[in-house]
Design a protein around this motif. Sequence first.
Motif, mmCIF file in Angstrom:
data_model
loop_
_atom_site.group_PDB
_atom_site.id
_atom_site.type_symbol
_atom_site.label_atom_id
_atom_site.label_comp_id
_atom_site.label_asym_id
_atom_site.label_seq_id
_atom_site.Cartn_x
_atom_site.Cartn_y
_atom_site.Cartn_z
ATOM 1 N N ASP A 1 0.854 -1.187 0.000
ATOM 2 C CA ASP A 1 0.000 0.000 0.000
ATOM 3 C C ASP A 1 0.894 1.242 0.000
ATOM 4 O O ASP A 1 1.474 1.607 1.020
ATOM 5 C CB ASP A 1 -0.908 -0.003 1.233
ATOM 6 N N SER A 2 0.996 1.888 -1.148
ATOM 7 C CA SER A 2 1.911 3.022 -1.287
ATOM 8 C C SER A 2 1.423 4.266 -0.560
ATOM 9 O O SER A 2 2.182 5.205 -0.377
ATOM 10 C CB SER A 2 2.138 3.343 -2.764
ATOM 11 N N LYS A 3 0.150 4.264 -0.141
ATOM 12 C CA LYS A 3 -0.387 5.422 0.566
ATOM 13 C C LYS A 3 -0.176 5.320 2.077
ATOM 14 O O LYS A 3 -0.382 6.284 2.802
ATOM 15 C CB LYS A 3 -1.871 5.580 0.252
ATOM 16 N N GLU A 4 0.252 4.142 2.551
ATOM 17 C CA GLU A 4 0.529 3.980 3.983
ATOM 18 C C GLU A 4 1.678 4.902 4.378
ATOM 19 O O GLU A 4 2.654 5.037 3.667
ATOM 20 C CB GLU A 4 0.898 2.533 4.298
ATOM 21 N N ALA B 1 9.332 13.465 9.544
ATOM 22 C CA ALA B 1 7.984 13.692 9.029
ATOM 23 C C ALA B 1 7.354 12.354 8.692
ATOM 24 O O ALA B 1 8.042 11.391 8.353
ATOM 25 C CB ALA B 1 8.033 14.574 7.798
ATOM 26 N N ARG B 2 6.049 12.332 8.769
ATOM 27 C CA ARG B 2 5.299 11.136 8.410
ATOM 28 C C ARG B 2 4.771 11.344 6.997
ATOM 29 O O ARG B 2 3.912 12.183 6.771
ATOM 30 C CB ARG B 2 4.148 10.937 9.399
ATOM 31 N N VAL B 3 5.341 10.609 6.056
ATOM 32 C CA VAL B 3 4.998 10.795 4.645
ATOM 33 C C VAL B 3 4.536 9.459 4.056
ATOM 34 O O VAL B 3 4.842 8.395 4.603
ATOM 35 C CB VAL B 3 6.215 11.324 3.843
ATOM 36 N N PRO B 4 3.809 9.510 2.942
ATOM 37 C CA PRO B 4 3.403 8.259 2.295
ATOM 38 C C PRO B 4 4.621 7.438 1.888
ATOM 39 O O PRO B 4 5.672 7.976 1.540
ATOM 40 C CB PRO B 4 2.626 8.728 1.060
ATOM 41 N N PHE B 5 4.463 6.130 1.934
ATOM 42 C CA PHE B 5 5.548 5.196 1.638
ATOM 43 C C PHE B 5 6.170 5.483 0.280
ATOM 44 O O PHE B 5 7.391 5.555 0.143
ATOM 45 C CB PHE B 5 5.001 3.758 1.685
ATOM 46 N N HIS B 6 5.342 5.661 -0.733
ATOM 47 C CA HIS B 6 5.832 5.895 -2.097
ATOM 48 C C HIS B 6 6.640 7.192 -2.169
ATOM 49 O O HIS B 6 7.691 7.244 -2.799
ATOM 50 C CB HIS B 6 4.657 5.931 -3.085
ATOM 51 N N ALA B 7 6.179 8.235 -1.496
ATOM 52 C CA ALA B 7 6.905 9.509 -1.499
ATOM 53 C C ALA B 7 8.255 9.358 -0.808
ATOM 54 O O ALA B 7 9.262 9.914 -1.259
ATOM 55 C CB ALA B 7 6.078 10.590 -0.814
ATOM 56 N N ALA B 8 8.297 8.586 0.283
ATOM 57 C CA ALA B 8 9.548 8.410 1.032
ATOM 58 C C ALA B 8 10.610 7.744 0.164
ATOM 59 O O ALA B 8 11.739 8.231 0.056
ATOM 60 C CB ALA B 8 9.294 7.587 2.286
ATOM 61 N N HIS B 9 10.256 6.637 -0.477
ATOM 62 C CA HIS B 9 11.293 5.963 -1.259
ATOM 63 C C HIS B 9 11.615 6.727 -2.541
ATOM 64 O O HIS B 9 12.750 6.676 -3.025
ATOM 65 C CB HIS B 9 10.951 4.493 -1.523
ATOM 66 N N THR B 10 10.673 7.479 -3.073
ATOM 67 C CA THR B 10 10.965 8.296 -4.254
ATOM 68 C C THR B 10 11.973 9.394 -3.907
ATOM 69 O O THR B 10 12.918 9.638 -4.662
ATOM 70 C CB THR B 10 9.669 8.910 -4.810
ATOM 71 N N ILE B 11 11.779 10.044 -2.756
ATOM 72 C CA ILE B 11 12.722 11.083 -2.315
ATOM 73 C C ILE B 11 14.111 10.483 -2.120
ATOM 74 O O ILE B 11 15.116 11.041 -2.573
ATOM 75 C CB ILE B 11 12.224 11.738 -1.007
ATOM 76 N N LEU B 12 14.164 9.322 -1.461
ATOM 77 C CA LEU B 12 15.461 8.682 -1.214
ATOM 78 C C LEU B 12 16.141 8.242 -2.509
ATOM 79 O O LEU B 12 17.355 8.369 -2.653
ATOM 80 C CB LEU B 12 15.290 7.488 -0.275
ATOM 81 N N GLU B 13 15.368 7.729 -3.458
ATOM 82 C CA GLU B 13 15.958 7.292 -4.728
ATOM 83 C C GLU B 13 16.512 8.474 -5.520
ATOM 84 O O GLU B 13 17.589 8.387 -6.108
ATOM 85 C CB GLU B 13 14.928 6.518 -5.552
ATOM 86 N N LYS B 14 15.783 9.591 -5.534
ATOM 87 C CA LYS B 14 16.287 10.781 -6.238
ATOM 88 C C LYS B 14 17.538 11.326 -5.561
ATOM 89 O O LYS B 14 18.491 11.741 -6.224
ATOM 90 C CB LYS B 14 15.208 11.853 -6.329
ATOM 91 N N ASP B 15 17.537 11.320 -4.234
ATOM 92 C CA ASP B 15 18.710 11.775 -3.493
ATOM 93 C C ASP B 15 19.900 10.849 -3.756
ATOM 94 O O ASP B 15 21.035 11.303 -3.892
ATOM 95 C CB ASP B 15 18.394 11.837 -1.997
ATOM 96 N N GLN B 16 19.632 9.561 -3.849
ATOM 97 C CA GLN B 16 20.691 8.589 -4.148
ATOM 98 C C GLN B 16 21.284 8.840 -5.533
ATOM 99 O O GLN B 16 22.507 8.792 -5.709
ATOM 100 C CB GLN B 16 20.144 7.161 -4.046
ATOM 101 N N GLU B 17 20.442 9.132 -6.513
ATOM 102 C CA GLU B 17 20.930 9.441 -7.858
ATOM 103 C C GLU B 17 21.807 10.696 -7.844
ATOM 104 O O GLU B 17 22.859 10.737 -8.473
ATOM 105 C CB GLU B 17 19.761 9.646 -8.821
ATOM 106 N N ARG B 18 21.378 11.703 -7.092
ATOM 107 C CA ARG B 18 22.156 12.943 -6.993
ATOM 108 C C ARG B 18 23.506 12.681 -6.336
ATOM 109 O O ARG B 18 24.548 13.156 -6.797
ATOM 110 C CB ARG B 18 21.374 13.989 -6.189
#
Length: 162
Positions: free
Chosen positions: A84-87, A100-117
């Motif tokens: 459930d990506s909205k959890e 911060a408490r953020v949706p699961f999908h947003a959390a890993h998307t932020i981390l993946e973009k930061d990892q690419e950078r």
Amino acid sequence: MRQLQQNLVEVEIEAEHLLLARQQLVENDKLRNGNREALTALRKKARTTKTSVPSPFEAIMQEIEGSESRPLVKEVCRTCGDYDSKEHTWMMFPGSDVFARVPFHAAHTILEKDQERLDYEAKKLQSYVKEKSYSISEKGALADKISPGVLRSLVTLTDKSK
């Protein structure tokens, strides 16, 4: 003598830049490892791996048989999978002390973009370190003008208080 002094100053400045770049590379690696660990923890929570979730094309080809009313493109997140990506999940934002408490999908998307950078910056720093190392070795002005024994004594020279 002035030329020798100028060459020493130039080499020392480049060596200082090299050492700073290496230190920045170490700090960058620490951040990259932290991001990698966080992404692995999120994948474990979702029970997925980088390759366990089929690509959107594979999912389409498996579902295409006998399904006339389904949309042709189904988005499948490689990290979320069937999770459930909205959890909501807790996340500490990079470069700050804010949780911060953020949706699961947003959390890993932020981390993946930061990892690419961070990967891009690491490659840039590695090429800079190579360039500076090559530049210092190319200068070799000291080896041509000073014997290796004298150069070694200059490098190991220390001030002793009386």
